[in-house]
Design a protein around this motif. Sequence first.
Motif, PDB file in Angstrom:
ATOM      1  N   ARG A 139       0.837  -1.212   0.000  1.00 49.40           N
ATOM      2  CA  ARG A 139       0.000   0.000   0.000  1.00 49.40           C
ATOM      3  C   ARG A 139       0.866   1.253   0.000  1.00 49.40           C
ATOM      4  O   ARG A 139       0.561   2.236  -0.676  1.00 49.40           O
ATOM      5  CB  ARG A 139      -0.923  -0.013   1.217  1.00 49.40           C
ATOM      6  CG  ARG A 139      -1.953  -1.145   1.190  1.00 49.40           C
ATOM      7  CD  ARG A 139      -2.852  -1.133   2.421  1.00 49.40           C
ATOM      8  NE  ARG A 139      -3.790  -2.251   2.359  1.00 49.40           N
ATOM      9  CZ  ARG A 139      -3.692  -3.366   3.106  1.00 49.40           C
ATOM     10  NH1 ARG A 139      -2.706  -3.496   3.997  1.00 49.40           N
ATOM     11  NH2 ARG A 139      -4.578  -4.345   2.966  1.00 49.40           N
ATOM     12  N   SER A 178      -9.613  -5.101  -6.302  1.00 46.69           N
ATOM     13  CA  SER A 178     -10.355  -3.859  -6.078  1.00 46.69           C
ATOM     14  C   SER A 178      -9.523  -2.846  -5.296  1.00 46.69           C
ATOM     15  O   SER A 178      -9.613  -1.634  -5.530  1.00 46.69           O
ATOM     16  CB  SER A 178     -11.659  -4.148  -5.334  1.00 46.69           C
ATOM     17  OG  SER A 178     -11.393  -4.780  -4.088  1.00 46.69           O
ATOM     18  N   GLU A 179      -8.689  -3.340  -4.386  1.00 42.55           N
ATOM     19  CA  GLU A 179      -7.850  -2.409  -3.625  1.00 42.55           C
ATOM     20  C   GLU A 179      -6.730  -1.860  -4.490  1.00 42.55           C
ATOM     21  O   GLU A 179      -6.396  -0.664  -4.400  1.00 42.55           O
ATOM     22  CB  GLU A 179      -7.281  -3.070  -2.376  1.00 42.55           C
ATOM     23  CG  GLU A 179      -6.500  -2.075  -1.516  1.00 42.55           C
ATOM     24  CD  GLU A 179      -6.134  -2.585  -0.139  1.00 42.55           C
ATOM     25  OE1 GLU A 179      -5.604  -1.775   0.653  1.00 42.55           O
ATOM     26  OE2 GLU A 179      -6.368  -3.777   0.157  1.00 42.55           O
ATOM     27  N   GLU A 193      -6.926  -1.301  -7.634  1.00 42.20           N
ATOM     28  CA  GLU A 193      -7.589  -0.304  -8.482  1.00 42.20           C
ATOM     29  C   GLU A 193      -7.806   0.999  -7.725  1.00 42.20           C
ATOM     30  O   GLU A 193      -7.591   2.093  -8.262  1.00 42.20           O
ATOM     31  CB  GLU A 193      -8.907  -0.866  -8.998  1.00 42.20           C
ATOM     32  CG  GLU A 193      -8.734  -1.982 -10.021  1.00 42.20           C
ATOM     33  CD  GLU A 193     -10.044  -2.666 -10.371  1.00 42.20           C
ATOM     34  OE1 GLU A 193     -11.060  -2.380  -9.716  1.00 42.20           O
ATOM     35  OE2 GLU A 193     -10.043  -3.494 -11.308  1.00 42.20           O
ATOM     36  N   THR A 194      -8.219   0.886  -6.465  1.00 39.28           N
ATOM     37  CA  THR A 194      -8.431   2.079  -5.646  1.00 39.28           C
ATOM     38  C   THR A 194      -7.124   2.812  -5.405  1.00 39.28           C
ATOM     39  O   THR A 194      -7.051   4.045  -5.519  1.00 39.28           O
ATOM     40  CB  THR A 194      -9.081   1.694  -4.305  1.00 39.28           C
ATOM     41  OG1 THR A 194     -10.362   1.120  -4.546  1.00 39.28           O
ATOM     42  CG2 THR A 194      -9.223   2.906  -3.395  1.00 39.28           C
ATOM     43  N   LEU A 195      -6.074   2.083  -5.056  1.00 41.49           N
ATOM     44  CA  LEU A 195      -4.777   2.706  -4.795  1.00 41.49           C
ATOM     45  C   LEU A 195      -4.219   3.380  -6.041  1.00 41.49           C
ATOM     46  O   LEU A 195      -3.646   4.480  -5.960  1.00 41.49           O
ATOM     47  CB  LEU A 195      -3.796   1.656  -4.277  1.00 41.49           C
ATOM     48  CG  LEU A 195      -4.050   1.167  -2.848  1.00 41.49           C
ATOM     49  CD1 LEU A 195      -3.283  -0.124  -2.578  1.00 41.49           C
ATOM     50  CD2 LEU A 195      -3.667   2.237  -1.839  1.00 41.49           C
ATOM     51  N   ALA A 214      -5.997   4.660  -8.522  1.00 42.60           N
ATOM     52  CA  ALA A 214      -6.797   5.861  -8.761  1.00 42.60           C
ATOM     53  C   ALA A 214      -6.465   6.960  -7.763  1.00 42.60           C
ATOM     54  O   ALA A 214      -6.358   8.142  -8.136  1.00 42.60           O
ATOM     55  CB  ALA A 214      -8.283   5.510  -8.695  1.00 42.60           C
ATOM     56  N   GLU A 215      -6.299   6.602  -6.502  1.00 44.63           N
ATOM     57  CA  GLU A 215      -6.001   7.597  -5.471  1.00 44.63           C
ATOM     58  C   GLU A 215      -4.649   8.255  -5.691  1.00 44.63           C
ATOM     59  O   GLU A 215      -4.422   9.378  -5.210  1.00 44.63           O
ATOM     60  CB  GLU A 215      -6.030   6.944  -4.090  1.00 44.63           C
ATOM     61  CG  GLU A 215      -7.426   6.583  -3.607  1.00 44.63           C
ATOM     62  CD  GLU A 215      -7.423   5.880  -2.261  1.00 44.63           C
ATOM     63  OE1 GLU A 215      -8.500   5.760  -1.655  1.00 44.63           O
ATOM     64  OE2 GLU A 215      -6.338   5.448  -1.809  1.00 44.63           O
TER      65      GLU A 215
END
Length: 207
Positions: free
Chosen positions: A129, A173-174, A176-178, A180-181
Amino acid sequence: MILNTRPMQTPANKIIDLYERHAGAWDSDRGKSLFEKPWLDRFRAAMGCDTSILDIGCGSGEPIARYFIETGHAVTGVDSSASLIRTCGERFADQTWIVADMRRLSLGRCFGGLIAWDSFFHLSPDDQRGMFPVFKAHAKPGAALLFTSGPDQGEAIGSFQGEPLYHASLAASEYETLLAENGFETLAHVVEDRTCGGHTVWLARST
């Protein structure tokens, strides 16, 4: 009373020492067939005008960094193993090779492409992360990012030279979120790509 303040030695935090102790064996065992080439070409095509590449976890520079160099890219390779970086310098003296822990990477410059092939997935979930801000800090606008992960969330222990070899993955999904963020759009994601040795691959671009 004796207090031991050293962190617990788990397979996850033994990775750096493992690769350093077995650097020669890793280089000998690493396949040179470049089965990754279709993904490397997609990565190159996704880059903008700046074609400089940051290879995070570059190993001995064979075969991936060699392919980039031979196709005209300026490569900066980073690896935690001093022995592997020394091998890179002996093979490709005109490129830049740096001994560094990717988790604390801060080079003060940005690149047109970033790749973490079969390296990033040796980090613990929390350390993975933490890598996305590192990717962002080293990516020019429009830079391509290519990395491999596991097929789904979890941890796995393999073996290298008879010792535990740690791998971990977040859920898709995580990732993808990371992405994008941290300013990346996902261009492609293939789980256990049969045309690429079963690798799970991500290709993204900095927006």
